[in-house]
Design an enzyme around this catalytic site. Structure first.
Site, PDB file in Angstrom:
ATOM      1  N   ASN A  16       0.856  -1.193   0.000  1.00 29.78           N
ATOM      2  CA  ASN A  16       0.000   0.000   0.000  1.00 29.78           C
ATOM      3  C   ASN A  16       0.897   1.250   0.000  1.00 29.78           C
ATOM      4  OD1 ASN A  16      -1.402   2.261   1.139  1.00 29.78           O
ATOM      5  ND2 ASN A  16      -3.057   0.890   1.724  1.00 29.78           N
ATOM      6  N   HIS A  19       0.953   6.178   2.046  1.00 30.27           N
ATOM      7  CA  HIS A  19       1.685   7.111   2.900  1.00 30.27           C
ATOM      8  C   HIS A  19       2.888   7.767   2.222  1.00 30.27           C
ATOM      9  CE1 HIS A  19      -1.267   6.588   5.831  1.00 30.27           C
ATOM     10  NE2 HIS A  19      -1.084   5.282   5.883  1.00 30.27           N
ATOM     11  N   HIS A  52      -5.609   3.651  -1.456  1.00 30.25           N
ATOM     12  CA  HIS A  52      -6.931   3.997  -0.923  1.00 30.25           C
ATOM     13  C   HIS A  52      -7.248   5.439  -1.284  1.00 30.25           C
ATOM     14  CE1 HIS A  52      -9.611   4.183   2.993  1.00 30.25           C
ATOM     15  NE2 HIS A  52     -10.282   4.511   1.907  1.00 30.25           N
ATOM     16  N   ARG A  54      -9.340   8.052  -0.481  1.00 32.89           N
ATOM     17  CA  ARG A  54     -10.319   8.416   0.544  1.00 32.89           C
ATOM     18  C   ARG A  54     -11.201   9.549   0.038  1.00 32.89           C
ATOM     19  NH1 ARG A  54      -9.064   6.404   5.971  1.00 32.89           N
ATOM     20  NH2 ARG A  54     -10.718   7.792   6.609  1.00 32.89           N
ATOM     21  N   ARG A  58      -7.048  12.739   1.394  1.00 31.89           N
ATOM     22  CA  ARG A  58      -5.964  13.185   2.287  1.00 31.89           C
ATOM     23  C   ARG A  58      -4.598  12.640   1.874  1.00 31.89           C
ATOM     24  NH1 ARG A  58      -7.407   9.884   7.787  1.00 31.89           N
ATOM     25  NH2 ARG A  58      -9.390  10.918   7.481  1.00 31.89           N
ATOM     26  N   GLU A  79      -8.647   0.563  -3.098  1.00 37.28           N
ATOM     27  CA  GLU A  79      -9.365   0.531  -1.825  1.00 37.28           C
ATOM     28  C   GLU A  79     -10.277   1.745  -1.772  1.00 37.28           C
ATOM     29  OE1 GLU A  79      -6.550  -0.182   1.406  1.00 37.28           O
ATOM     30  OE2 GLU A  79      -8.064   0.760   2.676  1.00 37.28           O
ATOM     31  N   THR A 110      -8.335   3.361   8.664  1.00 42.61           N
ATOM     32  CA  THR A 110      -9.558   2.550   8.634  1.00 42.61           C
ATOM     33  C   THR A 110      -9.658   1.786   9.949  1.00 42.61           C
ATOM     34  OG1 THR A 110      -9.097   2.318   6.293  1.00 42.61           O
ATOM     35  CG2 THR A 110     -10.869   0.972   7.180  1.00 42.61           C
ATOM     36  N   GLU A 160     -11.021  -9.465   3.208  1.00 40.39           N
ATOM     37  CA  GLU A 160      -9.737  -9.107   3.819  1.00 40.39           C
ATOM     38  C   GLU A 160      -9.982  -8.965   5.316  1.00 40.39           C
ATOM     39  OE1 GLU A 160      -7.156  -6.370   1.865  1.00 40.39           O
ATOM     40  OE2 GLU A 160      -6.326  -5.639   3.754  1.00 40.39           O
ATOM     41  N   HIS A 203      -3.610  -4.613   7.842  1.00 44.24           N
ATOM     42  CA  HIS A 203      -3.713  -3.450   8.728  1.00 44.24           C
ATOM     43  C   HIS A 203      -2.788  -3.607   9.923  1.00 44.24           C
ATOM     44  CE1 HIS A 203      -5.184   0.210  10.544  1.00 44.24           C
ATOM     45  NE2 HIS A 203      -5.787   0.444   9.404  1.00 44.24           N
TER      46      HIS A 203
HETATM   47  N1  PXP Z   1      -5.821  -3.236   4.162  1.00 44.94           N
HETATM   48  C1  PXP Z   1      -6.788  -2.309   4.286  1.00 44.94           C
HETATM   49  C2  PXP Z   1      -8.159  -2.685   3.841  1.00 44.94           C
HETATM   50  C3  PXP Z   1      -6.523  -1.023   4.779  1.00 44.94           C
HETATM   51  O1  PXP Z   1      -7.510  -0.114   4.924  1.00 44.94           O
HETATM   52  C4  PXP Z   1      -5.194  -0.693   5.100  1.00 44.94           C
HETATM   53  C5  PXP Z   1      -4.875   0.695   5.553  1.00 44.94           C
HETATM   54  O2  PXP Z   1      -5.063   1.586   4.504  1.00 44.94           O
HETATM   55  C6  PXP Z   1      -4.210  -1.675   4.941  1.00 44.94           C
HETATM   56  C7  PXP Z   1      -4.548  -2.944   4.492  1.00 44.94           C
HETATM   57  C8  PXP Z   1      -2.775  -1.388   5.236  1.00 44.94           C
HETATM   58  O3  PXP Z   1      -2.623  -1.077   6.581  1.00 44.94           O
HETATM   59  P1  PXP Z   1      -1.233  -0.527   7.064  1.00 44.94           P
HETATM   60  O4  PXP Z   1      -0.979   0.754   6.347  1.00 44.94           O
HETATM   61  O5  PXP Z   1      -1.422  -0.352   8.534  1.00 44.94           O
HETATM   62  O6  PXP Z   1      -0.197  -1.580   6.744  1.00 44.94           O
END
Ligand code: PXP
Length: 258
Positions: A16, A19, A52, A54, A58, A79, A110, A160, A203
């Protein structure tokens, strides 16, 4: 004997890149570029990229999502909240997969799983619409038997499992709670696979928790962002991804030895 003969399904890593965009947006401008991170992640061994979009934009923005769709050589997991706006964009971009998540503006990330039961007919209709367009639909759920059963009922291809609570309790040293939550995750993975759902998890995962959860044979994909992007500051994204793959392979190897 059967453990030797039964092939152990591989475990994919979805990276992901949200960030990277968070850091970019802190200053405005174009750098660092989340698409560059996605390309590097794919070259370093990520099986897919997750982003994602959003509702408040953001971190990832519409233009990032379009570029990811056009430029990365691995499957894109879009996402999104289960809204009209996001569904329309997904239908336009046709990513490999959409992961539907709950979204509240005031949350930092999330925070909980999707209420698939409370989503009713409207959610079922969105899943159907996306699936009819050839998009693999994943629902981000807590390890809860009723939510998982309903996910299968409304035609999701994937669930998931939300590992956030487990990871938080691990990090806080709340061993008993973490242990119980891991048992719930294991049970949820077994239930979902038995219902014909593909099982993903994500997550809050880091090297240690990814290694531990990799031992759940039903889980086919981990989606990891924040930890990897953080580690990238210290050791580089490529090294962080290689180390994560190593941790996952180590966790999976427990199954081979069993
Ligand atoms: N899976 C989903 C559905 C999420 O919402 C997120 C956070 O955006 C992640 C995985 C990844 O989480 P993390 O950034 O904490 O590794």
């Amino acid at each position: 004997m059967s453990a030797i003969l039964t092939p152990i399904p591989p475990l994919r890593l979805g990276v992901n890149v949200d960030h990277v965009a968070t850091v970019r947006n802190a200053r405005g401008g174009a750098l660092p570029d989340p698409v560059r991170a996605a390309l590097l992640a794919a070259a370093a061994g990520a099986d897919g990229i997750t982003a994602h979009l959003r509702e408040d934009r953001r971190h990832i923005r519409d233009a990032d999502m379009r570029r990811l769709r056009a430029e990365i050589p691995v499957p894109l997991n879009f996402e999104m909240a289960a809204t009209e706006e996001m569904t329309a964009l997904a239908l336009e971009l046709r990513p490999h997969a959409c992961c539907l998540v709950p979204e509240r503006r005031e949350e930092r990330t999330t925070e909980g799983g999707l209420d698939v039961i409370g989503g009713g007919i409207e959610l079922a209709h969105r899943v159907e619409t996306l699936a009819a367009a050839g998009i693999r639909v994943s629902l981000f759920v807590a390890p809860d038997a009723e939510q998982i059963a309903r996910s299968a009922d409304i035609g999701a291809a994937v669930v998931e499992l939300h590992t956030g609570a487990w990871c938080e309790w691990l990090a806080e040293g709340r061993a008993a709670e973490a242990h119980e939550e891991f048992a719930r995750l294991a049970q949820a993975a077994t239930q979902a696979a038995a219902l014909g759902l593909e099982v993903h998890a994500g997550h809050g995962l880091d090297y240690a928790s990814a290694q531990e959860i990799a031992a759940l044979v039903e889980i086919r994909e981990l989606n990891i962002g924040h930890f990897l992007i953080g580690e990238a500051m210290f050791e580089g994204l490529e090294t962080a991804i290689r180390r994560m793959r190593h941790a996952m392979a180590h966790g999976r190897a427990v199954l081979r030895a069993a």
